[in-house]
Structure formats: structure tokens, C-alpha cells
Design a protein around this motif. Structure first.
Motif, PDB file in Angstrom:
ATOM      1  N   GLU A 119       5.849  35.346  45.904  1.00 13.28           N
ATOM      2  CA  GLU A 119       6.478  36.470  46.615  1.00 13.28           C
ATOM      3  C   GLU A 119       5.918  37.784  46.100  1.00 13.28           C
ATOM      4  N   ILE A 120       5.648  38.712  47.028  1.00 14.00           N
ATOM      5  CA  ILE A 120       5.197  40.049  46.643  1.00 14.00           C
ATOM      6  C   ILE A 120       6.052  41.085  47.360  1.00 14.00           C
ATOM      7  N   THR A 121       6.039  42.299  46.812  1.00 14.24           N
ATOM      8  CA  THR A 121       6.848  43.398  47.348  1.00 14.24           C
ATOM      9  C   THR A 121       5.946  44.386  48.080  1.00 14.24           C
ATOM     10  N   ASP A 122       6.450  44.896  49.208  1.00 15.85           N
ATOM     11  CA  ASP A 122       5.725  45.908  49.970  1.00 15.85           C
ATOM     12  C   ASP A 122       6.676  47.063  50.271  1.00 15.85           C
ATOM     13  N   GLU A 123       6.122  48.254  50.455  1.00 16.96           N
ATOM     14  CA  GLU A 123       6.929  49.420  50.822  1.00 16.96           C
ATOM     15  C   GLU A 123       6.309  50.112  52.022  1.00 16.96           C
ATOM     16  N   PHE A 124       7.172  50.581  52.936  1.00 16.80           N
ATOM     17  CA  PHE A 124       6.698  51.255  54.139  1.00 16.80           C
ATOM     18  C   PHE A 124       7.699  52.335  54.514  1.00 16.80           C
ATOM     19  N   ASN A 125       7.244  53.576  54.491  1.00 23.55           N
ATOM     20  CA  ASN A 125       8.109  54.720  54.831  1.00 23.55           C
ATOM     21  C   ASN A 125       9.409  54.706  54.018  1.00 23.55           C
ATOM     22  N   GLY A 126       9.297  54.371  52.736  1.00 24.62           N
ATOM     23  CA  GLY A 126      10.468  54.372  51.872  1.00 24.62           C
ATOM     24  C   GLY A 126      11.303  53.105  51.954  1.00 24.62           C
ATOM     25  N   VAL A 127      10.919  52.172  52.796  1.00 25.38           N
ATOM     26  CA  VAL A 127      11.663  50.919  52.958  1.00 25.38           C
ATOM     27  C   VAL A 127      11.011  49.836  52.104  1.00 25.38           C
ATOM     28  N   LYS A 128      11.820  49.133  51.316  1.00 22.53           N
ATOM     29  CA  LYS A 128      11.323  48.062  50.460  1.00 22.53           C
ATOM     30  C   LYS A 128      11.548  46.715  51.128  1.00 22.53           C
ATOM     31  N   LEU A 129      10.545  45.870  51.079  1.00 22.24           N
ATOM     32  CA  LEU A 129      10.649  44.543  51.693  1.00 22.24           C
ATOM     33  C   LEU A 129       9.811  43.549  50.911  1.00 22.24           C
ATOM     34  N   THR A 163      11.246  46.158  62.775  1.00 22.16           N
ATOM     35  CA  THR A 163      10.893  45.592  64.089  1.00 22.16           C
ATOM     36  C   THR A 163      10.210  46.614  64.989  1.00 22.16           C
ATOM     37  N   GLY A 164      10.474  47.889  64.767  1.00 26.90           N
ATOM     38  CA  GLY A 164       9.919  48.894  65.662  1.00 26.90           C
ATOM     39  C   GLY A 164       8.548  49.409  65.263  1.00 26.90           C
ATOM     40  N   ILE A 165       8.312  49.585  63.956  1.00 25.86           N
ATOM     41  CA  ILE A 165       7.066  50.220  63.496  1.00 25.86           C
ATOM     42  C   ILE A 165       6.284  49.336  62.536  1.00 25.86           C
ATOM     43  N   TYR A 166       6.991  48.789  61.555  1.00 25.87           N
ATOM     44  CA  TYR A 166       6.299  48.111  60.457  1.00 25.87           C
ATOM     45  C   TYR A 166       5.481  46.908  60.925  1.00 25.87           C
ATOM     46  N   LEU A 167       6.057  46.036  61.746  1.00 29.40           N
ATOM     47  CA  LEU A 167       5.342  44.828  62.176  1.00 29.40           C
ATOM     48  C   LEU A 167       4.108  45.180  62.991  1.00 29.40           C
ATOM     49  N   SER A 168       4.197  46.203  63.813  1.00 33.38           N
ATOM     50  CA  SER A 168       3.011  46.644  64.568  1.00 33.38           C
ATOM     51  C   SER A 168       1.937  47.153  63.617  1.00 33.38           C
ATOM     52  N   HIS A 169       2.371  47.874  62.573  1.00 33.30           N
ATOM     53  CA  HIS A 169       1.446  48.365  61.545  1.00 33.30           C
ATOM     54  C   HIS A 169       0.748  47.206  60.836  1.00 33.30           C
ATOM     55  N   VAL A 170       1.493  46.161  60.507  1.00 37.40           N
ATOM     56  CA  VAL A 170       0.928  44.991  59.815  1.00 37.40           C
ATOM     57  C   VAL A 170      -0.120  44.308  60.688  1.00 37.40           C
TER      58      VAL A 170
END
Length: 521
Positions: free
Chosen positions: A109-119, A158-165
Motif C-alpha cells: 500500500e502507498i499513500t497519494d495526495e491530490f489537492n490536499g486530499v489524502k488517499l 470521482t470528479g477530478i482525481y480519477l480523470s487525472h490518474v
């Protein structure tokens, strides 16, 4: 201190035992309907208390018929994250074997951050749980990625991050793209049972290009123009309502460069190559599955299509085998052993035609299908008609224009006093580019003797051409003599047959006259 820890472990053990006891009583004595009710509402309570959302991305979609583009994009996207964060990594070679790409290993498992959101991302796989004896191969392992995030961040993910990935993953794939050469082969299961044919691959490193291809320059320009038009034709094919694919038939004698042409096409377009061996494909269903598993931007090649399978007529031997199967008795192992002896593919002409331009051929796009053959006259016309094999390319014997390309490739010369004689001989003699190239191979690496060796190679080629010309002349004379003898023999037999007919007719007339006159001479 030690006594306190001992008491804690003792209390924990007692608690666990009590829980297991209560659970066993619950499972044994509570009605199933009540159990379902408790489990359902217990899960709702758990979901209410648990604040995280999990999203799974499987490797295959559509009953494992097609690889997920999302899975591949995520795999590429996480490669950069994995190299810096993951503790266990997997490595793969890309970019002409010059660099490595790292990805996280399974159950990591690894951690990612996007626009201040941790996942969190994790790589997982499941393997078949049963290891029991079976006559058939077990199910394949299932691989998937899992994305975990807090439910309050659902809109961002669902709105931005997945499209970015997906966008980043496709960009990384384009940068790291390594052309691959795929081949299909049948695996082995229990007791040698033949399993389904699957694709395996190695790096495609064939050096052939159109610049090094021994062919008339005008013909090469025509082929390259056709390939460029196809690769840029997505909108055009959608406009005319056709699947984005194109068929090429390469035909000609052995040694004329058909396989080299395929490699040059792949290098020119930067496409993967799928070398399809029909004899290892069990049936039409498996052939369709292999087609669906091919990627876009690829060339699917069936070499020596006339030798691959008997694709015309009815197969009487198979009918006989099916009839014999009904009469077979014995244990399953014996029956399976007999079946394993029958390796012949059941792919039919109809199945191959559907593979080329049936409904399933539209699953995916930007594919080129290439057939090669030494004997185009043996192929069923339905297989190579326009619309299936859109462009027919004859790979002919070496002529002077093709020879100049070979001379440049092998001897690094553009002209020579012996070119005139060689050109005249090539126009009069049929010699394949492979045979010409063999005579142009330098035997020494010494630069001081290079000029002398170049002349030696050209003289050897002249001798080889003269020998081939003389052999062809003798063969032509022999063929003409045999043809004349055959025609003379047929003529004599026809005359003899005609003479016999005339004698019979004369005898019949004489017998009739005797009968009418009542006189016997």
C-alpha cells in the motif's frame, strides 16, 4: 510487570473464546432468516461507523474478455509513487532495454495526495482457493488495484482525481512504450491436459525499416503512404461506418522478405506485433478471445496462411473422430488421454472470416491484419477478397532497384562498375533478395581489404546469377521437352483411340450389311 502482561493475554484469550462460543451458538440455533436480518443491519451499522470508501479496479472487464485500460493507466501512474514510497517493488525493462520501471508488489500500500486530499492505493491479487484434483485447469488469478479515501472526499476523487490518474497514466505509458512481440501457445494442465491458448510476449527489437527493405522505392513510398493514411484515419473510418482496421496480403516465393516487411511496418508505425499460430488455437471461440485480448496500435500476423490450417471443405476425419468418440468407453483419464492425442485445431474458415471482419473485429481499433503466403492461388477467394485483405502486396524476386538497397546495406556503396552487368543479369534471372544478400556478406572486418572484398562479393554475385540463369535455362528446356513428350503421347493415345473407334464402327457396318443381305462371307 510480567504478571500483568500474562493476565492481559489470559483475559484476551478468555474474551476470544467467549466470542467464538457465542458465535457458534448464534450460527447453530438462530433461524437463518434472523441471522440474515442481523448481518444486514450489522453491516449497515459498520458502514455508518466506518468513514472510508473503497473502489476496486480489476485487470479484466467483460467476463475477463478484455484488459481494462483503467488498470493499465493506474499501474503506470503508480510507478513513480511506488519507487519512492513502497517497500516492496517489482521491476520491468522498457524503452529498448535501456531503463527500468518500478511498480509496487502485491499486498503493498502507498499513500497519494491530490489537492490536499489524502488517499491510499494497494495492489492485490486472489488465487484459486481450491487445489483439488480436476481434469481441467484451474481458474486464473485475479489482479486488481484498490483505492481507499474518506467519504467526505468522494466528489473530489470521482470528479477530478480519477480523470487525472487516467490522463497521467496514459502519458507515462506513451513515454515508456516498448514495442512487444506476442505469440500464442497452448498451456498444459493436469496430466498434460491442453489448456487455452494465451498470449506471451518479449521485447520487439527487429531492426528492419523501409530504408533497409529490398524493394522498389516507388512501391515502398506507396506502402508507407497507405500506412500513414490508415494510422491517421480514425475519423474517416468512423465516418464511413467501418471498423478501424486494415488487411494486408503479402505473397511471393520464400526468401522475398515477407516477414521483414511486417517488421518494417511495425517499426514505421510503432505498433506491437501479434504472431498468431492458428494450429495451437483450439476452436473459433478461442480465436475470438485472442482477438479481443490484442491491444490497439498492433499488427496481427498469420504467416504461411496456406499451411496453417485446412480452411476449405468439410473435414471428414473430424467427423469420423466424433463418431468414434460416441463409441469410446472407459474411465475419464483414458478418455482424456485419447483426446490429448488429437491436437488438430477446430478453427474453421467461417471462424477466421469472422475474426477478420466480423462483429467482434470492431472491438478495439487501429489494428492491421497481415497474411503471408508462398502460394496465393491456394487460398480461398473469400479469405483474401477486398474488404478483408484490402491491399495485396507481391513480394517478388530481386531486381536492380532492390539490389541497390542491399548493396548500400551490406557493402555501403551506391555505385560500382559491375552494377551494369549485375542489373542485366537480375532482369533475366529470378533470385530472391535473401540469396542476393547472402552473396553480399562481407567475410572480413579489415578496412584495408574492404574495397577488394566488395569487388569479390559483387563478382561472387555475378557468378551466382550466371549459375542460376543457366540452371533456369536447363530447367526450362527440360520442362519444354517433358511437355512436348506429354503432348506427343496424348496425341498418339488420342489417335489410337480414334483408330479403335473407327475399326469398331467399320465392323458394325459390315455386320449390318451381312444381316441385311443374309449372306455370310
Amino acid at each position: 510487570m510480567m504478571m500483568m502482561k500474562g493476565e492481559q493475554w489470559s483475559n484476551l484469550g478468555s474474551t476470544m473464546a467467549a466470542i467464538m462460543f457465542v458465535y457458534a451458538i448464534f450460527r447453530q440455533y438462530f433461524p437463518p432468516q434472523l441471522q440474515d436480518y442481523i448481518f444486514r443491519y450489522g453491516k449497515k451499522l459498520s458502514n455508518f461507523m466506518y468513514p472510508y470508501v473503497h473502489v476496486t479496479f480489476d485487470e479484466f472487464i467483460g467476463e475477463r474478455m478484455k484488459k481494462s485500460e483503467a488498470f493499465s493507466a493506474i499501474q503506470n501512474y503508480l510507478s513513480d509513487k511506488s519507487s519512492s514510497n513502497a517497500k516492496r517493488l517489482k521491476a520491468d525493462v522498457v524503452k529498448d532495454s535501456q531503463s527500468l520501471v518500478l511498480s509496487m508488489d502485491y499486498n503493498e500500500e502507498i499513500t497519494d495526495e491530490f489537492n490536499g486530499v489524502k488517499l491510499w492505493w494497494s495492489a492485490n491479487r486472489t488465487t484459486p482457493k481450491t487445489q483439488q484434483f480436476s481434469f481441467y485447469p484451474g481458474a486464473d488469478e485475479k489482479r486488481f488495484y484498490t483505492l481507499k479515501f474518506h467519504k467526505r472526499d468522494r466528489q473530489v476523487i470521482t470528479g477530478i482525481y480519477l480523470s487525472h490518474v487516467l490522463k497521467q497514466g496514459k502519458a507515462i505509458a506513451a513515454d515508456n512504450r516498448q514495442r512487444k512481440l506476442y505469440s500464442n501457445g497452448a498451456g498444459q494442465g493436469w496430466l498434460g491436459h491442453r489448456s487455452s491458448s494465451t498470449w506471451t510476449h518479449v521485447a520487439f527489437e527487429h531492426p528492419a525499416t523501409f530504408d533497409t527493405l529490398a524493394m522498389d522505392e516507388k512501391k515502398k513510398r506507396e506502402i508507407k503512404k497507405d500506412l500513414v493514411k490508415f494510422s491517421n484515419g480514425k475519423a474517416y473510418y468512423a465516418k464511413i461506418g467501418k471498423a478501424w482496421k486494415r488487411g494486408y496480403l503479402l505473397y511471393g516465393p520464400p526468401g522475398t522478405g515477407k516477414s521483414t516487411m511486417v517488421a518494417a511496418m511495425a517499426n514505421f508505425l510503432n505498433y506491437d506485433v501479434y504472431d498468431l499460430e492458428l494450429t495451437t488455437v483450439k476452436n473459433n471461440v478461442e480465436l475470438r478471445r485472442l482477438l479481443i485480448e490484442t491491444s490497439n496500435k498492433s499488427i496481427i500476423v498469420i504467416e504461411d496462411i496456406d499451411c496453417s490450417l485446412d480452411l476449405t471443405g468439410q473435414r471428414e476425419e473430424k467427423k469420423k473422430k466424433k463418431k468414434d468418440d460416441k463409441n469410446e468407453e472407459g474411465d475419464p483419464i483414458s478418455a482424456m488421454s485419447k483426446n490429448e492425442e488429437r491436437k488438430e485445431s477446430e478453427v474453421t474458415l467461417s471462424g477466421l472470416l469472422n475474426f477478420i471482419d466480423g462483429i467482434w473485429s470492431a472491438c478495439g481499433g487501429e489494428r492491421i491484419i497481415v497474411f503471408t503466403t508462398n502460394h496465393v492461388e491456394k487460398l480461398d477467394p473469400a479469405l483474401i477478397r477486398r474488404g478483408r485483405m484490402d491491399k495485396h502486396i507481391e513480394m517478388s524476386y530481386c531486381r536492380f532497384e532492390a539490389f541497390k538497397v542491399l548493396a548500400k546495406n551490406y557493402l555501403d556503396i551506391d555505385s560500382h562498375p559491375l552494377f551494369g552487368e549485375i542489373g542485366n543479369l537480375l532482369e533475366e534471372t529470378d533470385m530472391t533478395p535473401a540469396d542476393v544478400a547472402e552473396n553480399l556478406m562481407l567475410k572480413s572486418d579489415d578496412d584495408d581489404d574492404e574495397e577488394e572484398e566488395v569487388e569479390t562479393c559483387l563478382k561472387n554475385l555475378i557468378e551466382a546469377l550466371k549459375t542460376a540463369k543457366e540452371a533456369a535455362s536447363k530447367k526450362a528446356e527440360e520442362d519444354a521437352r517433358l511437355k512436348a513428350e506429354k503432348e506427343q503421347k496424348e496425341k498418339e493415345e488420342a489417335e489410337k483411340e480414334q483408330s479403335v473407334k473407327e475399326d469398331v464402327t467399320q465392323d458394325a457396318v459390315s455386320a449390318k450389311e451381312v444381316k441385311e443381305n443374309g449372306v455370310i462371307h
